[in-house]
Scaffold this motif. Structure first.
Motif, mmCIF file in Angstrom:
data_model
loop_
_atom_site.group_PDB
_atom_site.id
_atom_site.type_symbol
_atom_site.label_atom_id
_atom_site.label_comp_id
_atom_site.label_asym_id
_atom_site.label_seq_id
_atom_site.Cartn_x
_atom_site.Cartn_y
_atom_site.Cartn_z
ATOM 1 N N GLY A 7 0.812 -1.221 0.000
ATOM 2 C CA GLY A 7 0.000 0.000 0.000
ATOM 3 C C GLY A 7 0.839 1.261 0.000
ATOM 4 O O GLY A 7 1.790 1.393 0.774
ATOM 5 N N SER A 8 0.468 2.204 -0.868
ATOM 6 C CA SER A 8 1.230 3.456 -0.993
ATOM 7 C C SER A 8 0.391 4.668 -0.622
ATOM 8 O O SER A 8 0.521 5.741 -1.198
ATOM 9 N N GLY A 9 -0.509 4.488 0.360
ATOM 10 C CA GLY A 9 -1.223 5.637 0.905
ATOM 11 C C GLY A 9 -0.409 6.253 2.033
ATOM 12 O O GLY A 9 0.786 5.944 2.201
ATOM 13 N N ALA A 11 -0.406 5.657 5.084
ATOM 14 C CA ALA A 11 0.105 4.669 6.047
ATOM 15 C C ALA A 11 1.408 4.061 5.531
ATOM 16 O O ALA A 11 2.439 4.103 6.216
ATOM 17 N N THR A 32 2.532 -1.618 -4.600
ATOM 18 C CA THR A 32 1.252 -0.917 -4.728
ATOM 19 C C THR A 32 0.666 -1.082 -6.121
ATOM 20 O O THR A 32 1.400 -1.187 -7.101
ATOM 21 N N ARG A 33 -0.651 -1.040 -6.176
ATOM 22 C CA ARG A 33 -1.286 -1.082 -7.507
ATOM 23 C C ARG A 33 -1.335 0.293 -8.161
ATOM 24 O O ARG A 33 -1.667 0.406 -9.333
ATOM 25 N N PRO A 42 -7.558 12.991 0.679
ATOM 26 C CA PRO A 42 -8.542 14.022 1.025
ATOM 27 C C PRO A 42 -8.805 15.005 -0.113
ATOM 28 O O PRO A 42 -9.918 15.495 -0.270
ATOM 29 N N LEU A 44 -9.191 14.408 -3.118
ATOM 30 C CA LEU A 44 -10.096 13.868 -4.151
ATOM 31 C C LEU A 44 -11.410 14.630 -4.151
ATOM 32 O O LEU A 44 -12.012 14.857 -5.192
ATOM 33 N N VAL A 76 1.260 -2.983 -9.519
ATOM 34 C CA VAL A 76 1.162 -4.433 -9.303
ATOM 35 C C VAL A 76 0.187 -4.736 -8.168
ATOM 36 O O VAL A 76 -0.012 -3.927 -7.261
ATOM 37 N N ALA A 107 -0.896 -2.212 4.671
ATOM 38 C CA ALA A 107 -1.471 -0.857 4.644
ATOM 39 C C ALA A 107 -2.302 -0.687 3.372
ATOM 40 O O ALA A 107 -2.110 0.263 2.610
ATOM 41 N N ILE A 161 -18.216 12.175 2.669
ATOM 42 C CA ILE A 161 -17.746 12.240 1.274
ATOM 43 C C ILE A 161 -18.864 12.710 0.341
ATOM 44 O O ILE A 161 -18.641 13.556 -0.531
ATOM 45 N N LEU A 250 -7.096 -9.923 1.703
ATOM 46 C CA LEU A 250 -5.818 -10.650 1.718
ATOM 47 C C LEU A 250 -5.580 -11.279 3.088
ATOM 48 O O LEU A 250 -5.146 -12.422 3.201
ATOM 49 N N LEU A 278 -1.826 -1.256 9.640
ATOM 50 C CA LEU A 278 -2.091 0.120 10.071
ATOM 51 C C LEU A 278 -2.916 0.848 9.009
ATOM 52 O O LEU A 278 -3.111 0.342 7.901
ATOM 53 N N PHE A 292 -8.469 8.362 9.504
ATOM 54 C CA PHE A 292 -8.188 9.772 9.207
ATOM 55 C C PHE A 292 -6.672 9.951 9.129
ATOM 56 O O PHE A 292 -5.915 9.225 9.777
ATOM 57 N N ILE A 293 -6.269 10.968 8.362
ATOM 58 C CA ILE A 293 -4.845 11.165 8.092
ATOM 59 C C ILE A 293 -4.005 11.300 9.361
ATOM 60 O O ILE A 293 -2.961 10.661 9.495
ATOM 61 N N LYS A 323 -12.806 17.768 9.720
ATOM 62 C CA LYS A 323 -13.575 18.890 9.216
ATOM 63 C C LYS A 323 -14.129 18.495 7.858
ATOM 64 O O LYS A 323 -13.384 17.933 7.049
HETATM 65 C C1 FAD Z 1 -12.755 11.482 -0.895
HETATM 66 C C2 FAD Z 1 -12.050 11.325 0.435
HETATM 67 C C3 FAD Z 1 -11.856 12.430 1.240
HETATM 68 C C4 FAD Z 1 -11.214 12.293 2.477
HETATM 69 N N1 FAD Z 1 -11.002 13.413 3.245
HETATM 70 C C5 FAD Z 1 -10.313 13.293 4.401
HETATM 71 C C6 FAD Z 1 -10.003 14.446 5.191
HETATM 72 O O1 FAD Z 1 -10.384 15.574 4.846
HETATM 73 N N2 FAD Z 1 -9.268 14.280 6.333
HETATM 74 C C7 FAD Z 1 -8.843 13.048 6.758
HETATM 75 O O2 FAD Z 1 -8.179 12.952 7.795
HETATM 76 N N3 FAD Z 1 -9.132 11.936 6.034
HETATM 77 C C8 FAD Z 1 -9.854 12.039 4.874
HETATM 78 N N4 FAD Z 1 -10.132 10.897 4.138
HETATM 79 C C9 FAD Z 1 -9.695 9.593 4.669
HETATM 80 C C10 FAD Z 1 -8.199 9.375 4.409
HETATM 81 O O3 FAD Z 1 -7.913 9.762 3.088
HETATM 82 C C11 FAD Z 1 -7.864 7.912 4.646
HETATM 83 O O4 FAD Z 1 -8.143 7.618 5.999
HETATM 84 C C12 FAD Z 1 -6.402 7.613 4.348
HETATM 85 O O5 FAD Z 1 -6.026 8.084 3.083
HETATM 86 C C13 FAD Z 1 -6.157 6.111 4.434
HETATM 87 O O6 FAD Z 1 -4.811 5.879 4.191
HETATM 88 P P1 FAD Z 1 -4.225 4.385 4.043
HETATM 89 O O7 FAD Z 1 -2.782 4.542 3.738
HETATM 90 O O8 FAD Z 1 -4.655 3.543 5.181
HETATM 91 O O9 FAD Z 1 -4.999 3.784 2.779
HETATM 92 P P2 FAD Z 1 -5.091 4.241 1.255
HETATM 93 O O10 FAD Z 1 -4.892 5.688 1.094
HETATM 94 O O11 FAD Z 1 -6.369 3.620 0.778
HETATM 95 O O12 FAD Z 1 -3.879 3.519 0.567
HETATM 96 C C14 FAD Z 1 -3.854 2.124 0.379
HETATM 97 C C15 FAD Z 1 -3.114 1.812 -0.900
HETATM 98 O O13 FAD Z 1 -2.917 0.402 -1.012
HETATM 99 C C16 FAD Z 1 -3.133 -0.001 -2.347
HETATM 100 N N5 FAD Z 1 -3.533 -1.414 -2.332
HETATM 101 C C17 FAD Z 1 -4.579 -1.948 -1.674
HETATM 102 N N6 FAD Z 1 -4.630 -3.282 -1.860
HETATM 103 C C18 FAD Z 1 -3.598 -3.596 -2.671
HETATM 104 C C19 FAD Z 1 -3.125 -4.805 -3.241
HETATM 105 N N7 FAD Z 1 -3.728 -5.984 -2.994
HETATM 106 N N8 FAD Z 1 -2.048 -4.772 -4.046
HETATM 107 C C20 FAD Z 1 -1.433 -3.594 -4.305
HETATM 108 N N9 FAD Z 1 -1.822 -2.408 -3.780
HETATM 109 C C21 FAD Z 1 -2.892 -2.407 -2.976
HETATM 110 C C22 FAD Z 1 -4.262 0.911 -2.802
HETATM 111 O O14 FAD Z 1 -4.314 0.997 -4.197
HETATM 112 C C23 FAD Z 1 -3.889 2.228 -2.138
HETATM 113 O O15 FAD Z 1 -3.040 2.993 -2.938
HETATM 114 C C24 FAD Z 1 -10.773 11.008 2.905
HETATM 115 C C25 FAD Z 1 -10.978 9.888 2.085
HETATM 116 C C26 FAD Z 1 -11.595 10.035 0.858
HETATM 117 C C27 FAD Z 1 -11.793 8.808 -0.023
#
Ligand code: FAD
Length: 337
Positions: A7-9, A11, A32-33, A42, A44, A76, A107, A161, A250, A278, A292-293, A323
């Motif tokens: 995962g490349s979010g 986290a 990451t995919r 956020p 988006l 991938v 993640a 959202i 998974l 996480l 949340f971030i 917010k």
């Molecule tokens: C429209 C929107 C607005 C938001 N606004 C806010 C805000 O204002 N404030 C706030 O605090 N939070 C906000 N959030 C929530 C916040 O963005 C998320 O809580 C946070 O981004 C989650 O991060 P993460 O790293 O856990 O997951 P993600 O950001 O979902 O990253 C996970 C990554 O893993 C990759 N992945 C998953 N499974 C696989 C696999 N099997 N193989 C390869 N790659 C894989 C995914 O493609 C993705 O890139 C918002 C969310 C959205 C959708």
């Protein structure tokens, strides 16, 4: 030691960077995919009023991580975790089909939650959960703009959202109808007084808000899509915004303990001692997900320090608030997070 991150979010990337800063020697691979780099999820929901969003949303190209000695395999899909052999199976254009790990960091975030009755109609609607989703929505919208038309949107779901997207589409000049199942907007996060204020702000911006609407089905009518409640109304585009679903598949396949998310200890350790989770996907012992971030970044930094031997006590959530990014709206009371 080889640390593999899925995962490349916020986290996965925050963990990778922090761990690299603490340990120069261990190998780190992030899988990451995604193709486009690490982006701000956020942002988006500001994807229509900001013209340059597809570029400005990118916080870091993957090459920047590579320069920092983090091996990134992008585009991938991780398809399985083999806990006995300590490896993951991957599918994509890279040469590797399997990666060995000593520690695996899950993640994978969350996908859009689609209520079961709507799943039949998945081809008829959009959701807004990733940059790929945003690009698809923008391309659809551009088809109207290039003919000097404005699309007429239906959004189903008046949570965080749904309200943000409705607000941004209206700010960008489109016609928007927001359907919500209960009698007030963002009822889980906002005090009743703030829900009423939010309703007024959205209505003043031109959004038609329909409360207490049990959406029953969607129907395709030539180039329109109809939303059926007690009555039926037709729209150019439909967005379903009914919450999120942690990507636990998974972990479930690998036999890890899951509930709503992947169950972790206060040390963010799953039921397998070599695997941590996480971000949106992690369910803490109090049953909470901290989607949340701010708390996710805190988890990522804490986990990196813990694995580098710099923390002994478990992770505790920081005080944080959120917010709604609705144009012109400021809540009076604190949000319930
Ligand atoms: C429209 C929107 C607005 C938001 N606004 C806010 C805000 O204002 N404030 C706030 O605090 N939070 C906000 N959030 C929530 C916040 O963005 C998320 O809580 C946070 O981004 C989650 O991060 P993460 O790293 O856990 O997951 P993600 O950001 O979902 O990253 C996970 C990554 O893993 C990759 N992945 C998953 N499974 C696989 C696999 N099997 N193989 C390869 N790659 C894989 C995914 O493609 C993705 O890139 C918002 C969310 C959205 C959708």
């Amino acid at each position: 030691m080889h640390i593999v991150i899925i995962g490349s979010g916020v986290a996965g990337v925050s963990f990778a960077e922090k761990y690299r800063a603490l340990s120069a020697d261990d190998d780190i691979t992030l899988v990451t995919r995604e193709h486009d780099g690490y982006y701000s999820r956020p942002l988006l929901s500001r994807g229509f009023s900001k013209a340059d969003i597809e570029q400005s949303i990118i916080l870091k190209p993957f090459d920047k991580l590579r320069e920092n000695n983090i091996n990134v395999l992008c585009g991938v899909e991780v398809t399985a975790i083999n806990r006995v052999g300590k490896s993951i199976a991957i599918n994509g254009s890279c040469q590797e089909k399997e990666l060995q790990y000593d520690k695996l960091i899950l993640a994978p975030g969350s996908s859009a939650f689609i209520p079961p009755p709507f799943r039949l109609y998945e081809k008829l609607f959009f959701s807004l959960n990733s940059l790929v989703d945003l690009k698809a929505l923008r391309k659809f919208r551009q088809g109207f703009l290039s003919q000097n038309q404005r699309p007429d949107w239906a959004i189903v779901g008046g949570g965080l959202i749904g309200c943000e997207v409705a607000s941004d589409l209206a700010a960008a000049g489109d016609k928007v109808t927001l359907f919500h199942a209960v009698d007030r907007l963002m009822e889980r996060q906002l005090a009743a007084e703030d829900s009423a204020l939010l309703l007024k702000v959205l209505q003043d911006s031109g959004v038609k808000v329909l409360l207490n609407q049990a959406v029953q089905e969607f129907i395709k009518e030539e180039d329109k899509v109809c939303v059926r409640t007690e009555v039926t109304a037709e729209f150019d585009g439909l967005i379903v915004a009914c919450g999120f679903k942690p990507r636990t598949e998974l972990a479930e396949l690998a036999g890890l303990e899951t509930g709503r998310g992947i169950k972790v200890t206060p040390y963010l350790q799953t039921s397998d001692e070599s695997i941590y989770a996480l971000g949106d996907v992690a369910e803490l012992p109090n049953g909470k997900l901290y989607a949340f971030i701010l708390p996710i970044r805190s988890q990522a930094l804490w986990l990196a320090e813990f694995l580098a031997g710099q923390k002994q006590d478990g992770w505790t959530p920081p005080v944080f608030t959120t917010k709604a990014k609705v144009h012109g709206f400021e809540a009076v009371h604190p949000y319930n997070v």
